[in-house]
Scaffold this motif. Structure first.
Motif, PDB file in Angstrom:
ATOM      1  N   ILE A 107      -9.117   6.494  -6.860  1.00 53.79           N
ATOM      2  CA  ILE A 107      -8.634   5.437  -5.952  1.00 53.79           C
ATOM      3  C   ILE A 107      -9.195   5.672  -4.549  1.00 53.79           C
ATOM      4  N   GLU A 152     -11.675   3.345  -2.219  1.00 55.13           N
ATOM      5  CA  GLU A 152     -11.509   3.043  -0.794  1.00 55.13           C
ATOM      6  C   GLU A 152     -12.764   3.402  -0.004  1.00 55.13           C
ATOM      7  N   ILE A 198      -3.125  -3.243  -0.413  1.00 55.92           N
ATOM      8  CA  ILE A 198      -3.389  -3.358  -1.845  1.00 55.92           C
ATOM      9  C   ILE A 198      -2.080  -3.668  -2.564  1.00 55.92           C
ATOM     10  N   LYS A 236      -2.356  -4.446  -6.064  1.00 52.33           N
ATOM     11  CA  LYS A 236      -2.608  -4.074  -7.454  1.00 52.33           C
ATOM     12  C   LYS A 236      -3.872  -3.228  -7.513  1.00 52.33           C
ATOM     13  N   SER A 237      -3.825  -2.181  -8.332  1.00 50.71           N
ATOM     14  CA  SER A 237      -5.019  -1.374  -8.560  1.00 50.71           C
ATOM     15  C   SER A 237      -5.035  -0.920 -10.016  1.00 50.71           C
ATOM     16  N   SER A 238      -6.239  -0.764 -10.551  1.00 50.41           N
ATOM     17  CA  SER A 238      -6.384  -0.272 -11.918  1.00 50.41           C
ATOM     18  C   SER A 238      -7.637   0.588 -12.006  1.00 50.41           C
ATOM     19  N   THR A 239      -7.598   1.549 -12.914  1.00 51.37           N
ATOM     20  CA  THR A 239      -8.759   2.402 -13.168  1.00 51.37           C
ATOM     21  C   THR A 239      -8.924   2.574 -14.670  1.00 51.37           C
ATOM     22  N   GLU A 280     -10.420  -1.893 -10.320  1.00 53.94           N
ATOM     23  CA  GLU A 280     -10.260  -3.110  -9.534  1.00 53.94           C
ATOM     24  C   GLU A 280      -9.098  -2.930  -8.577  1.00 53.94           C
ATOM     25  N   THR A 281      -9.230  -3.529  -7.397  1.00 53.67           N
ATOM     26  CA  THR A 281      -8.105  -3.611  -6.460  1.00 53.67           C
ATOM     27  C   THR A 281      -7.966  -5.059  -6.002  1.00 53.67           C
ATOM     28  N   GLN A 301      -6.123  -7.162  -2.800  1.00 56.66           N
ATOM     29  CA  GLN A 301      -5.488  -7.061  -1.489  1.00 56.66           C
ATOM     30  C   GLN A 301      -5.081  -8.449  -1.021  1.00 56.66           C
TER      31      GLN A 301
END
Length: 150
Positions: A37, A41, A67, A69-72, A116-117, A119
């Motif tokens: 993450i 950034e 942010i 939502k974030s996914s990896t 994906e993020t 914002q």
């Protein structure tokens, strides 16, 4: 005056590099999953500086973009001393938000992580209210980089 989205260009890409530091690894010498993450950034900040939409630019116009939502998706490990390439992709959307996708590659050009993020725009001048409309400065940026018709 209503602006139409272009059908040609929907993404803007920036590529940057980061060297894996010892502090970012676990006892096995591989990058701890949460640090990806941070690499996202790093890529997003490099993108913003390159394309004129940095956090400082946003702040100058009275907005922050937290942010929501974030996914990896982890595929291969990075290790201490590796030089990783971060491909940061801005994905255009008609909504009042910024969507970035990421691809991280190791020095052998193997894909190690995607993500994906999302914002949103928050008014820093007032009460920190969510902006449901795209701020004018961001519309101007979209036009400048070719995402909107003249």
């Amino acid at each position: 005056m209503k602006r139409k989205m272009r059908s040609k260009q929907k993404e803007i890409v920036h590529v940057s590099e980061v060297r894996v530091r010892f502090v970012e690894t676990d006892p096995l010498g591989i990058v701890w999953h949460g640090n990806y993450i941070q690499y996202f950034e790093d890529g997003r900040e490099a993108f913003g500086r390159k394309h004129g939409i940095s956090y400082l630019d946003q702040k100058e116009h009275g907005f922050a973009t937290p942010i929501v939502k974030s996914s990896t998706d982890h595929k291969l490990p990075l290790r201490y001393g590796d030089v990783a390439t971060i491909k940061t992709i801005y994905v255009d959307t008609p909504a009042a938000k910024m969507v970035f996708r990421y691809e991280i590659y190791n020095q052998n050009q193997q894909l190690v992580c995607t993500g994906e993020t999302i914002q949103v725009f928050v008014d820093k001048i007032g009460e920190g209210d969510l902006s449901l409309n795209i701020p004018p400065f961001f519309m101007e940026w979209k036009q400048k980089v070719g995402l909107l018709d003249e």
